[in-house]
Design a protein around this motif. Structure first.
Motif, PDB file in Angstrom:
ATOM      1  N   ALA A 173      -6.992 -16.015  43.212  1.00 20.54           N
ATOM      2  CA  ALA A 173      -7.004 -16.404  41.796  1.00 20.54           C
ATOM      3  C   ALA A 173      -7.490 -15.221  40.961  1.00 20.54           C
ATOM      4  O   ALA A 173      -8.648 -15.162  40.551  1.00 20.54           O
ATOM      5  CB  ALA A 173      -7.903 -17.620  41.596  1.00 20.54           C
ATOM      6  N   ASP A 193      -6.007 -13.921  38.067  1.00 21.03           N
ATOM      7  CA  ASP A 193      -5.520 -13.818  36.701  1.00 21.03           C
ATOM      8  C   ASP A 193      -5.667 -15.165  36.007  1.00 21.03           C
ATOM      9  O   ASP A 193      -5.921 -16.192  36.657  1.00 21.03           O
ATOM     10  CB  ASP A 193      -4.048 -13.380  36.714  1.00 21.03           C
ATOM     11  N   THR A 194      -5.517 -15.158  34.700  1.00 23.45           N
ATOM     12  CA  THR A 194      -5.552 -16.376  33.896  1.00 23.45           C
ATOM     13  C   THR A 194      -4.472 -16.287  32.827  1.00 23.45           C
ATOM     14  O   THR A 194      -3.832 -15.252  32.654  1.00 23.45           O
ATOM     15  CB  THR A 194      -6.914 -16.554  33.189  1.00 23.45           C
ATOM     16  N   LEU A 225     -12.694 -17.414  39.043  1.00 28.25           N
ATOM     17  CA  LEU A 225     -11.847 -16.237  39.101  1.00 28.25           C
ATOM     18  C   LEU A 225     -12.168 -15.423  40.350  1.00 28.25           C
ATOM     19  O   LEU A 225     -13.326 -15.215  40.690  1.00 28.25           O
ATOM     20  CB  LEU A 225     -12.075 -15.392  37.846  1.00 28.25           C
ATOM     21  N   LYS A 230      -3.457 -18.564  28.907  1.00 24.38           N
ATOM     22  CA  LYS A 230      -3.749 -19.749  28.105  1.00 24.38           C
ATOM     23  C   LYS A 230      -2.691 -20.830  28.229  1.00 24.38           C
ATOM     24  O   LYS A 230      -2.913 -21.965  27.821  1.00 24.38           O
ATOM     25  CB  LYS A 230      -3.961 -19.347  26.644  1.00 24.38           C
ATOM     26  N   ALA A 232      -6.826 -10.693  35.051  1.00 23.74           N
ATOM     27  CA  ALA A 232      -8.074 -10.994  34.353  1.00 23.74           C
ATOM     28  C   ALA A 232      -9.295 -10.573  35.156  1.00 23.74           C
ATOM     29  O   ALA A 232     -10.356 -10.304  34.585  1.00 23.74           O
ATOM     30  CB  ALA A 232      -8.152 -12.482  34.045  1.00 23.74           C
ATOM     31  N   ALA A 268      -2.402 -16.868  38.765  1.00 25.53           N
ATOM     32  CA  ALA A 268      -3.213 -17.124  37.582  1.00 25.53           C
ATOM     33  C   ALA A 268      -3.615 -18.592  37.596  1.00 25.53           C
ATOM     34  O   ALA A 268      -2.819 -19.455  37.965  1.00 25.53           O
ATOM     35  CB  ALA A 268      -2.423 -16.804  36.315  1.00 25.53           C
ATOM     36  N   ILE A 269      -4.858 -18.855  37.193  1.00 26.38           N
ATOM     37  CA  ILE A 269      -5.393 -20.212  37.244  1.00 26.38           C
ATOM     38  C   ILE A 269      -6.104 -20.533  35.926  1.00 26.38           C
ATOM     39  O   ILE A 269      -6.314 -19.663  35.085  1.00 26.38           O
ATOM     40  CB  ILE A 269      -6.363 -20.395  38.441  1.00 26.38           C
ATOM     41  N   ASP A 270      -6.463 -21.794  35.776  1.00 28.14           N
ATOM     42  CA  ASP A 270      -7.276 -22.244  34.648  1.00 28.14           C
ATOM     43  C   ASP A 270      -8.737 -22.026  35.024  1.00 28.14           C
ATOM     44  O   ASP A 270      -9.224 -22.585  36.016  1.00 28.14           O
ATOM     45  CB  ASP A 270      -6.996 -23.729  34.374  1.00 28.14           C
ATOM     46  N   LEU A 271      -9.451 -21.230  34.244  1.00 29.59           N
ATOM     47  CA  LEU A 271     -10.852 -20.946  34.559  1.00 29.59           C
ATOM     48  C   LEU A 271     -11.732 -22.178  34.496  1.00 29.59           C
ATOM     49  O   LEU A 271     -12.832 -22.187  35.051  1.00 29.59           O
ATOM     50  CB  LEU A 271     -11.395 -19.882  33.607  1.00 29.59           C
ATOM     51  N   LYS A 272     -11.270 -23.237  33.831  1.00 25.05           N
ATOM     52  CA  LYS A 272     -12.035 -24.479  33.826  1.00 25.05           C
ATOM     53  C   LYS A 272     -11.908 -25.213  35.151  1.00 25.05           C
ATOM     54  O   LYS A 272     -12.680 -26.118  35.436  1.00 25.05           O
ATOM     55  CB  LYS A 272     -11.563 -25.391  32.686  1.00 25.05           C
TER      56      LYS A 272
END
Length: 384
Positions: free
Chosen positions: A342, A344-345, A319, A347, A299, A311-315
């Motif tokens: 971090a 990538d993301t 990033l 859902k 991402a 990959a992480i939660d953008l909340k």
């Protein structure tokens, strides 16, 4: 990217991401000549939260570098190329976090000097323990993902008869809404003519759809890279859960390996299983000038680095940020404690303490990713 955990529970599939590009200030270029401070690992923080970053689902408490179990043992030279890739993007992006100064200082550090790299991070970053706000827990779920690599052909053969599709020509001007589910698509004829590659195994092809990208080794030795091009906008429904609901497999068998084994035992029911997921992913051929040795773009817009990208939660966190991860290897109590980026993301990656660990490309990476569902802790590193 998409976590292997989506085989059991999933909300969406791979995304195409773009990054905004901004000019780099001349003052930042000049800052590259400055010498990073070296407070060292003995520096102990106040326990305060960062003032330049906040999250709606995660809380942050500053800690000493000594609180990061495994930090001193990690070979940071292996993480350094991934951090430089993060910097390639972060120095061009607008952010409330001042990445530009630390990224400029990174250019003064030798990537072969582990001690200098450690001093760079300890002197220029503050480590923050991450907790889930909703539960207060400092541990969360760490899963794994990978880039599939399969043998295949750009023409249909007796061996390679399972197609991977690009977006149908008829949809490029106007996609139907709602678009047909997988079962209808496969029988409607609308996909005819949009084949971009053929592979051997329909289940492996479905796993590549879940991951959203992959490599096809062609018979002439070339490597065809495929990236995500879109979907039919149907919801994802797990075919692993479909098998579990029918008691076809046990929960311990709800892995890539377990599902593939079931498919080999039940070849006449494979399409029925795959049609349990109405969502269908389309691919596009990536430029041939992209090195086949590079990981897929995440991402952040930079190639992922095996065992150093997550990959992480953008909340939960920004990033591109460095994160120290402490977990265990799949089906094992052996520690996995590494500095990761971090980059990538996904859902399916939801939570304050939640990460999807990129294992790399190919079957061995897939074996590890398919079995990874571990508890873990995370520390976010932010510039001082």
């Amino acid at each position: 990217m998409i976590s292997i955990s989506k085989l059991i529970s999933c909300k969406n599939t791979s995304q195409v991401f773009t990054c905004s590009v901004f000019a780099v200030s001349i003052t930042i270029l000049l800052a590259a000549c400055s010498t990073p401070s070296t407070r060292g690992s003995a520096y102990r923080s106040s326990g305060a939260a960062p003032t330049s970053y906040s999250s709606s689902i995660a809380s942050f408490r500053s800690v000493s570098w000594q609180d990061l179990s495994g930090w001193q043992e990690d070979d940071l030279t292996q993480a350094w190329p991934a951090w430089l890739k993060s910097c390639d993007s972060l120095r061009k992006r607008y952010s409330e976090i001042n990445w530009r100064q630390v990224c400029s200082q990174a250019s003064t550090i030798s990537g072969r000097d582990g001690r200098a790299i450690r001093q760079y991070f300890e002197g220029n970053f503050q480590a923050y323990e991450v907790r889930n706000i909703a539960t207060g827990n400092e541990s969360g779920l760490i899963t794994g993902y990978y880039e599939p690599v399969m043998n295949g052909s750009q023409t249909r053969t007796a061996t390679y008869s399972v197609p991977l599709y690009g977006l149908p020509n008829a949809w490029k001007g106007s996609k139907p809404s709602p678009a047909p589910a997988r079962a209808e698509l496969m029988s409607s004829g609308v996909l005819r003519g949009s084949e971009i590659a053929w592979v051997q195994d329909p289940v492996a092809a479905a796993f590549m759809q879940i991951q959203g990208s992959g490599k096809i080794r062609l018979e002439d030795g070339r490597v065809l890279r495929l990236g995500y091009a879109g979907t039919n906008d149907q919801p994802f429904k797990s075919f692993a859960q479909w098998l579990l609901d029918r008691k076809e497999i046990t929960r311990g068998e709800a892995t890539m390996q377990g599902i593939s084994t079931w498919a080999k035992r039940n070849p006449g029911r494979v399409e029925e299983m795959l049609n349990a997921n109405p969502r269908f992913v389309f691919f596009k051929e990536l430029p041939s000038n992209v090195s086949p040795d590079l990981g897929p773009n995440g991402a952040l817009g930079v190639p992922l680095t095996a065992e150093r990208s997550i990959a992480i939660d953008l909340k939960a966190m920004p990033l591109g940020a460095p994160v120290f991860l402490s977990t265990t290897k799949p089906l094992s109590s052996q520690t996995l404690q590494k500095l990761v980026m971090a980059q990538d993301t996904g859902k399916a990656i939801v939570g304050g303490v939640r990460a999807d660990y990129y294992w790399g490309s190919g079957d061995s990476a897939g074996e590890l990713a398919g079995r990874m569902k571990q508890d873990g802790k995370m520390w976010l590193l932010l510039p001082r």
